[in-house]
Design an enzyme around this catalytic site. Structure first.
Site, mmCIF file in Angstrom:
data_model
loop_
_atom_site.group_PDB
_atom_site.id
_atom_site.type_symbol
_atom_site.label_atom_id
_atom_site.label_comp_id
_atom_site.label_asym_id
_atom_site.label_seq_id
_atom_site.Cartn_x
_atom_site.Cartn_y
_atom_site.Cartn_z
ATOM 1 N N GLN B 255 0.834 -1.202 0.000
ATOM 2 C CA GLN B 255 0.000 0.000 0.000
ATOM 3 C C GLN B 255 0.870 1.254 0.000
ATOM 4 O O GLN B 255 0.615 2.219 -0.708
ATOM 5 C CB GLN B 255 -0.926 0.004 1.228
ATOM 6 C CG GLN B 255 -1.904 1.145 1.257
ATOM 7 C CD GLN B 255 -2.811 1.131 0.047
ATOM 8 O OE1 GLN B 255 -3.135 0.077 -0.500
ATOM 9 N NE2 GLN B 255 -3.205 2.295 -0.429
ATOM 10 N N HIS B 258 2.256 2.929 -3.211
ATOM 11 C CA HIS B 258 1.345 3.603 -4.158
ATOM 12 C C HIS B 258 1.683 5.074 -4.317
ATOM 13 O O HIS B 258 1.763 5.589 -5.425
ATOM 14 C CB HIS B 258 -0.103 3.470 -3.706
ATOM 15 C CG HIS B 258 -0.812 2.333 -4.347
ATOM 16 N ND1 HIS B 258 -0.893 2.178 -5.701
ATOM 17 C CD2 HIS B 258 -1.476 1.281 -3.812
ATOM 18 C CE1 HIS B 258 -1.566 1.075 -5.989
ATOM 19 N NE2 HIS B 258 -1.926 0.506 -4.864
ATOM 20 N N GLU B 322 -10.767 1.433 2.637
ATOM 21 C CA GLU B 322 -10.940 0.985 1.249
ATOM 22 C C GLU B 322 -10.581 -0.507 1.146
ATOM 23 O O GLU B 322 -11.364 -1.306 0.677
ATOM 24 C CB GLU B 322 -10.021 1.829 0.350
ATOM 25 C CG GLU B 322 -10.114 1.461 -1.116
ATOM 26 C CD GLU B 322 -8.962 2.062 -1.924
ATOM 27 O OE1 GLU B 322 -7.977 2.540 -1.311
ATOM 28 O OE2 GLU B 322 -9.029 2.029 -3.159
ATOM 29 N N HIS B 323 -9.378 -0.858 1.586
ATOM 30 C CA HIS B 323 -8.949 -2.263 1.627
ATOM 31 C C HIS B 323 -8.793 -2.664 3.086
ATOM 32 O O HIS B 323 -8.156 -1.933 3.853
ATOM 33 C CB HIS B 323 -7.598 -2.450 0.950
ATOM 34 C CG HIS B 323 -7.544 -1.952 -0.463
ATOM 35 N ND1 HIS B 323 -7.017 -0.738 -0.794
ATOM 36 C CD2 HIS B 323 -7.953 -2.514 -1.619
ATOM 37 C CE1 HIS B 323 -7.092 -0.570 -2.106
ATOM 38 N NE2 HIS B 323 -7.660 -1.621 -2.647
ATOM 39 N N ASP B 356 -6.220 -6.639 -6.269
ATOM 40 C CA ASP B 356 -5.766 -5.558 -7.147
ATOM 41 C C ASP B 356 -5.662 -6.043 -8.587
ATOM 42 O O ASP B 356 -5.814 -5.273 -9.530
ATOM 43 C CB ASP B 356 -4.389 -5.047 -6.702
ATOM 44 C CG ASP B 356 -4.465 -4.201 -5.444
ATOM 45 O OD1 ASP B 356 -5.573 -3.738 -5.122
ATOM 46 O OD2 ASP B 356 -3.430 -4.009 -4.793
ATOM 47 N N HIS B 415 -54.144 14.850 -10.527
ATOM 48 C CA HIS B 415 -53.668 13.480 -10.293
ATOM 49 C C HIS B 415 -54.856 12.569 -9.984
ATOM 50 O O HIS B 415 -54.911 11.436 -10.435
ATOM 51 C CB HIS B 415 -52.688 13.453 -9.114
ATOM 52 C CG HIS B 415 -51.304 13.904 -9.472
ATOM 53 N ND1 HIS B 415 -51.013 15.172 -9.872
ATOM 54 C CD2 HIS B 415 -50.114 13.231 -9.490
ATOM 55 C CE1 HIS B 415 -49.716 15.280 -10.127
ATOM 56 N NE2 HIS B 415 -49.153 14.122 -9.901
#
Lengths: 429, 429
Positions: B255, B258, B322-323, B356, B415
């Protein structure tokens, strides 16, 4: 109503133009409201309610006693109608539940997807001339079916600091106990930011006037999601000689009474229907309470004739109506080829009102051409999907080299290492 | 890595703070790019590419010959890996197809929901140091399964005006034939507005740097949807003594490589794991090519110890990663109680890298706490739901009075009329 006979394709863009305004002029106000609510919390909510709604509230939240009192005042006949609508809406939204999806993509590699409720949702119910309890049903029922933990409802108070009885009754019927007398931008800001009294929600739902629309758009800068971009309501009716002109006219008028900016289009493949529907509209409009509004909306409405049904279909998909009524001899074939619409009403005995209130489908739908990429509110609107995976040692031995090869080609060595280090250990065992 | 021992709940907010910046400073540039592209079309796209990417293109689109040449140059081993990943991703996304939902909510009242593909989608594949062909797979495969008509891919050209071979190969493998050498804000503006060469799309997908992120946000003012708000990537690992410290370290580093703004959290219920993982991180990082990036990211990373697993779970849900990697003895119970996460990786042999690249799940996931209300990209991201209803004459006779009662209570007479006029006709037949 203006008429267009076999308009050529290059004219469609103009014909389909929506009257929606850009609301950038309201953005400074939204910023002000959000900033104030962020700084002063409840105090700002009271102040804005005084300023915009001209009412001084003692309390923002609706008490259990107020709800109990309101329930007594709602007529039994209306209660029964609401209950029937609730049952239908519940049935249709519960049917949208999906099972957990589980796939062993290759031996030892198990992937699954599960949908979980969005924990805290905020429902905005507009105020104004009429109590929109039907929108309470449309938002609260799927929230309940989804299993949302916290459902917060905001609606602007009347001049006496009250919410309509039937709105309170319906909210209570749908299990909502967190109700605030709060409208406009300050309601959206309150639910987005949270205050001493208002819970901060994860997602905002519901229609509203341009103030609410701009505030919802503004809210997306914070960590909140919204149901969809909003715009004036729309109806397109596509009909041939098999339709009843009086029915068609009544549907067009039911859309026109919504507001002066309502979009009304009547597409037909039968020349005589143009006059007939026009005559019926003229006849029926005279007795309407909201006649002025309807007349205003009809100024922008259009009758469009195509001698080829295929062209009518193409035009229907080009426009992408929020509500689409189809009354055609070969309705099945036509409906099958509809690519863009929010909700489709088929046949002579399916007025839009049915879906607006009680058939079971949702009435919160994308407008302004957003049917191309947005769904109407449905069960999934209150859920989020999480994916899971579990890989066995054997599974990783199989899949590992694929991951290594790809990570390497993307130049992400540590991604590769995370596999290599595991494969090495397995080899040395 | 910084350590926190049994932090009390009031400290969690600070602990969970993301480093994501507000990009308002880039909005004027986004406005300029969109305005220029709107006015000058392709010409503006060429000009911005020259300005931002320092390359003068002869053509924006990638020709069939370029694709054929690229395909030849991709090594067979990489091709096989990509094919295997594609198969898995395809399997998992195809399994997400849902059937049409049809319910007769009451006799004669038929409601159904059908999902249709979003017609035109735009996929953005970032450029930069590495060819992100895995993102091509993650976006193109669900688009293909959904049946999107038109899939447009944009990716920034290198200094020679080329896209990476493997990106072209993967796009071709996934059936994409509309590929443009176009990156950054100008790519997003081009796909949003359409030009002589670029088709206007309905929805935009894909990650990107802050320029792309701001441009995507800006694009939502036009009639386009986006997959989700973007932010720096995140990983949380929750592990006890049953985890392998070397594996955990390799995941944290995957991670961290990145980008310097990557979020890395290690939560443990085992005191010894703190030292062990730290030591492994120190050992493994020294051989990484992207060591500097990883070290930068690790400055903000945290090790958090809880002596109660229940607290660890609470914190996990509070953060909403996220992960999320879970390596615990009682993983099942823990995973069952996860409420907020993008994608969950379970057990010692399930590194994040698997998801991934190749296990089958999607790697385009919500960050920055948006897991509370957003799903990662999945099949539904490329679909929209339309509802339909058909009511029989008998059905309307049953349901009609309910609609009339409700429309009346909302003060919407037209209506109500749309129903009354039909019921009257039926009564007179």
């Amino acid at each position: 109503m203006q008429r267009f006979i076999n308009p050529s394709e290059e004219k469609w863009e103009t014909l389909c133009q929506r009257g929606s305004a850009s609301y950038t002029s309201l953005e400074p106000l939204a910023k002000e409201v959000f900033d104030e609510v962020s700084k002063k919390g409840d105090q700002a909510l009271y102040a804005f309610t005084e300023k915009f709604d001209k009412v001084t509230l003692k309390k923002l939240s609706v008490g259990a006693d107020e709800i109990e009192e309101a329930k007594v005042r709602v007529p039994q006949k209306l209660k029964s109608a609401i209950q029937k609508a609730k049952d239908n809406i519940h049935l249709f939204h519960r049917a949208q539940k999906t099972n957990e999806i589980k796939v062993e993509t290759q031996k030892g590699v198990n992937c699954w997807q599960k949908k979980l409720p969005i924990e805290k949702v905020g429902l905005y119910i507009p105020g104004g001339s009429a109590p929109l309890f039907s929108t309470v049903l449309m938002l609260a029922i799927p929230a309940q079916v989804a299993g949302c933990d916290k459902v917060v409802l905001c609606s602007p108070p009347d001049i006496n600091g009250k919410l309509p009885d039937v709105v309170l009754y319906t909210a209570d019927l749908c299990g909502i106990d967190t109700i605030f007398k709060l409208g406009g931008m300050q309601a959206i800001a309150g639910m987005t930011l949270g205050t001493e009294t208002l819970p901060k929600v994860d997602k905002l739902f519901g229609p509203g006037n341009q103030y609410v629309t701009v505030a919802k758009q503004w809210a997306t800068q914070y960590s909140v999601a919204i149901d969809m971009p909003a715009g004036p309501s729309e109806l397109m009716v596509v009909a041939d000689a098999s339709a009843d002109p009086a029915f068609v006219a009544s549907d067009l008028l039911s859309q026109a009474e919504h507001g002066p900016d309502s979009q009304v289009l009547f597409v037909t493949t039968d020349t005589k229907m143009m006059d007939r529907v026009d005559a019926e509209v003229d006849r029926q409009i005279t007795v309407l309470a909201r006649q002025d509004t309807a007349r205003e909306a009809l100024k922008n409405s259009k009758i469009i004739f195509f001698d080829q049904e295929e062209e009518a279909l193409k035009f229907t998909n080009f426009y992408g109506a929020e509500h689409l009524i189809v009354c055609l001899k070969n309705e099945d074939e036509f409906v099958d080829k509809i690519k863009h619409a929010g909700s489709v009403f088929i046949g002579n005995y399916t007025p839009e009102s049915a879906g607006d209130y009680a058939s079971g489908t949702n009435h919160t739908l994308p407008t302004n051409g957003y049917v191309r990429q947005y769904s109407g509110v449905n069960l999934d609107s209150f859920l989020k999907a999480i994916t899971y995976q579990k890989i066995s040692a054997k599974g990783l031995q199989e899949l590992g080299p694929v991951i290594e090869e790809m990570a390497n080609a993307e130049g992400l060595q540590a991604h590769k290492n995370a596999v290599t280090i595991r494969l090495n250990k397995l080899q040395n065992e």
